[in-house]
Scaffold this active site. Structure first.
Site, PDB file in Angstrom:
ATOM      1  N   ASN A  13      -2.195  47.119 -19.166  1.00 10.72           N
ATOM      2  CA  ASN A  13      -0.788  46.729 -19.061  1.00 10.72           C
ATOM      3  C   ASN A  13      -0.108  47.051 -20.396  1.00 10.72           C
ATOM      4  O   ASN A  13      -0.284  46.319 -21.371  1.00 10.72           O
ATOM      5  CB  ASN A  13      -0.715  45.224 -18.748  1.00 10.72           C
ATOM      6  N   LYS A  15       2.913  46.876 -21.146  1.00 18.06           N
ATOM      7  CA  LYS A  15       4.113  46.041 -21.386  1.00 18.06           C
ATOM      8  C   LYS A  15       5.280  46.945 -21.821  1.00 18.06           C
ATOM      9  O   LYS A  15       5.333  48.109 -21.402  1.00 18.06           O
ATOM     10  CB  LYS A  15       3.805  44.940 -22.402  1.00 18.06           C
ATOM     11  N   HIS A 100       3.259  37.983 -13.725  1.00 22.03           N
ATOM     12  CA  HIS A 100       2.749  37.943 -15.105  1.00 22.03           C
ATOM     13  C   HIS A 100       3.433  36.786 -15.842  1.00 22.03           C
ATOM     14  O   HIS A 100       4.622  36.523 -15.634  1.00 22.03           O
ATOM     15  CB  HIS A 100       3.020  39.275 -15.819  1.00 22.03           C
ATOM     16  N   GLU A 102       4.629  36.505 -18.685  1.00 20.71           N
ATOM     17  CA  GLU A 102       5.847  36.857 -19.429  1.00 20.71           C
ATOM     18  C   GLU A 102       7.057  36.914 -18.495  1.00 20.71           C
ATOM     19  O   GLU A 102       8.185  36.626 -18.904  1.00 20.71           O
ATOM     20  CB  GLU A 102       5.620  38.186 -20.178  1.00 20.71           C
ATOM     21  N   GLU A 172      -5.091  34.753 -16.328  1.00 15.60           N
ATOM     22  CA  GLU A 172      -4.672  35.005 -17.707  1.00 15.60           C
ATOM     23  C   GLU A 172      -4.164  33.707 -18.333  1.00 15.60           C
ATOM     24  O   GLU A 172      -2.999  33.331 -18.119  1.00 15.60           O
ATOM     25  CB  GLU A 172      -3.547  36.031 -17.742  1.00 15.60           C
ATOM     26  N   GLY A 178      -2.003  37.960 -26.056  1.00 13.80           N
ATOM     27  CA  GLY A 178      -1.408  38.515 -27.257  1.00 13.80           C
ATOM     28  C   GLY A 178      -1.590  37.652 -28.493  1.00 13.80           C
ATOM     29  O   GLY A 178      -0.943  37.877 -29.519  1.00 13.80           O
ATOM     30  N   SER A 217      -6.268  38.744 -24.592  1.00 11.43           N
ATOM     31  CA  SER A 217      -6.947  39.160 -25.836  1.00 11.43           C
ATOM     32  C   SER A 217      -8.347  39.726 -25.602  1.00 11.43           C
ATOM     33  O   SER A 217      -9.253  39.495 -26.398  1.00 11.43           O
ATOM     34  CB  SER A 217      -6.977  38.010 -26.851  1.00 11.43           C
ATOM     35  N   GLY A 238      -3.892  44.040 -22.385  1.00 10.33           N
ATOM     36  CA  GLY A 238      -2.585  44.323 -22.966  1.00 10.33           C
ATOM     37  C   GLY A 238      -2.735  45.165 -24.223  1.00 10.33           C
ATOM     38  O   GLY A 238      -2.902  46.384 -24.182  1.00 10.33           O
ATOM     39  N   GLY A 239      -2.710  44.506 -25.379  1.00  6.74           N
ATOM     40  CA  GLY A 239      -2.708  45.202 -26.670  1.00  6.74           C
ATOM     41  C   GLY A 239      -3.764  46.292 -26.799  1.00  6.74           C
ATOM     42  O   GLY A 239      -3.464  47.406 -27.253  1.00  6.74           O
TER      43      GLY A 239
HETATM   44  P1  PGA Z   1      -3.319  40.949 -24.290  1.00  2.00           P
HETATM   45  O1  PGA Z   1      -2.404  40.915 -22.977  1.00  2.00           O
HETATM   46  O2  PGA Z   1      -4.583  41.711 -23.933  1.00  2.00           O
HETATM   47  O3  PGA Z   1      -2.507  41.664 -25.324  1.00  2.00           O
HETATM   48  O4  PGA Z   1      -3.614  39.546 -24.636  1.00  2.00           O
HETATM   49  C1  PGA Z   1      -2.947  40.708 -21.693  1.00  2.00           C
HETATM   50  C2  PGA Z   1      -1.839  40.666 -20.666  1.00  2.00           C
HETATM   51  O5  PGA Z   1      -0.806  40.048 -20.908  1.00  2.00           O
HETATM   52  O6  PGA Z   1      -1.952  41.252 -19.574  1.00  2.00           O
END
Ligand code: PGA
Length: 255
Positions: A13, A15, A100, A102, A172, A178, A217, A238-239
Site C-alpha cells: 500500500n 498510500k 483502511h 486512515e 491492522e 507507520g 510496521s 505500507g512504508g
Molecule cells: P505501515 O503501513 O507498514 O507503514 O505501518 C501499513 C498500512 O497502513 O497498510
C-alpha cells in the site's frame, strides 16, 4: 484448510507517496524480483498511477496483481472526485482496500460506509481487502476483539457470509501503522484467530479458505516471525513497500 493451502498475499500500500517516475522504477524493480515466488503480490499505488503500474508489471507474472486504495460506494453518477469500482477494473485492478484506518479516521468512514464500499467492490468484480483494527486506547481498555469483531460483523450483516468467499481481511492495529511499533506475533495471531473463529461461526468452509493478512510496521526484519504464524496469511505493507529491496524481502518471507 491449513495455512499451507491458502496462497499468501503480500500487498504493498503505497498510500499518497511517490511520483510517476518512482511508480515506474519501483514497479519494474519489484516485477523483476518476484520471478519465482509462491505468494500473490499486489501493488496498490495511488489512483493516478494505476494504469502506469499495470503497464510496468511483467505480464508473465500471474501472481502479480494490481489493487486500489479506495473506491466509491456508488456505481456511477454525480459524485465529484470519486472513483467507481468499474473504473478500477478498467485500469486493471483486481483488488481494492476498503476501510483502511486512515480513511476511517480522516474521512469519517463508519462501519456502514465500509460495508457499502465492500458491496460496491464486489458488484464491480473486485476483491475487497477489508481493513479492521483497534486504536491504542481501545487495546489498553481490553476492547480489541470487541472492536475488531464489531467492524467485521458490520460487513457480514450487510454483505452476508458468502461474500467472504471473494474477500480478504487485513488486521491492522491502528497503533502499529507507520509507527515502527509492531504487534508481537502472539498479539497478531491472537486477533487473527478471533477473526477466523468469527467467520467459522458463520461458515466452516469459508473460514478455512479466507486469507487474513496482518499490517502495521511489517519490515524485512520482523516479517518472517509474523507471517509464519498459523492464522496469518500475508501482509499489508505500507512504508516498507516503497523500497523494492525491502518489499521483496518481505515477499520472500511469506513463501
Ligand atoms: P505501515 O503501513 O507498514 O507503514 O505501518 C501499513 C498500512 O497502513 O497498510
Amino acid at each position: 484448510m491449513s495455512q499451507q493451502t491458502r496462497t499468501p498475499i503480500i500487498a504493498g500500500n503505497w498510500k499518497m507517496n511517490g511520483s510517476a517516475d518512482m511508480a515506474q522504477v519501483l514497479t519494474e524493480a519489484v516485477s523483476q524480483g518476484i520471478s519465482s515466488l509462491d505468494a500473490e503480490v499486489v501493488l496498490i499505488p495511488p489512483h493516478p498511477y494505476l494504469s502506469m503500474v499495470r503497464g510496468a508489471m511483467a505480464s508473465s507474472q500471474t501472481l502479480f496483481k494490481l489493487g486500489a486504495q479506495d473506491l466509491s460506494a456508488h456505481d456511477q453518477g454525480a459524485h465529484t472526485g470519486e472513483v467507481s469500482g468499474a473504473m478500477l477494473v478498467d485500469c486493471g485492478c483486481q483488488y481494492v482496500l476498503v476501510g483502511h484506518s486512515e480513511r476511517r479516521a480522516d474521512h469519517h468512514e463508519s462501519n456502514q460506509v465500509v460495508a457499502a464500499k465492500f458491496m460496491a467492490a464486489q458488484r464491480a468484480g473486485l476483491i475487497p481487502i477489508v481493513c479492521l483494527g483497534e486504536t491504542l486506547a481501545q487495546r489498553e481498555a481490553g476492547q480489541t476483539d470487541e472492536v475488531v469483531l464489531g467492524q467485521l460483523d458490520a460487513v457480514i450483516a450487510v454483505a452476508g457470509i458468502q461474500s467472504f468467499e471473494r474477500a480478504v481481511i487485513a488486521y491492522e492495529p491502528v497503533w502499529a501503522i507507520g509507527t515502527g511499533k509492531t504487534a508481537t506475533p502472539d498479539q497478531a495471531q491472537s486477533v487473527h484467530a478471533s477473526i477466523r473463529a468469527r467467520i467459522r461461526d458463520n461458515s466452516d468452509i469459508i473460514s478455512g479458505q479466507l486469507r487474513v493478512i496482518y499490517g502495521g510496521s511489517v519490515k524485512p526484519d520482523n516479517a518472517e516471525e509474523i507471517l509464519s504464524r498459523e492464522d496469518i496469511d500475508g501482509g499489508l505493507i505500507g512504508g516498507a513497500s516503497l523500497e523494492a529491496s525491502s518489499f521483496l524481502r518481505i515477499c520472500q518471507a511469506a513463501c
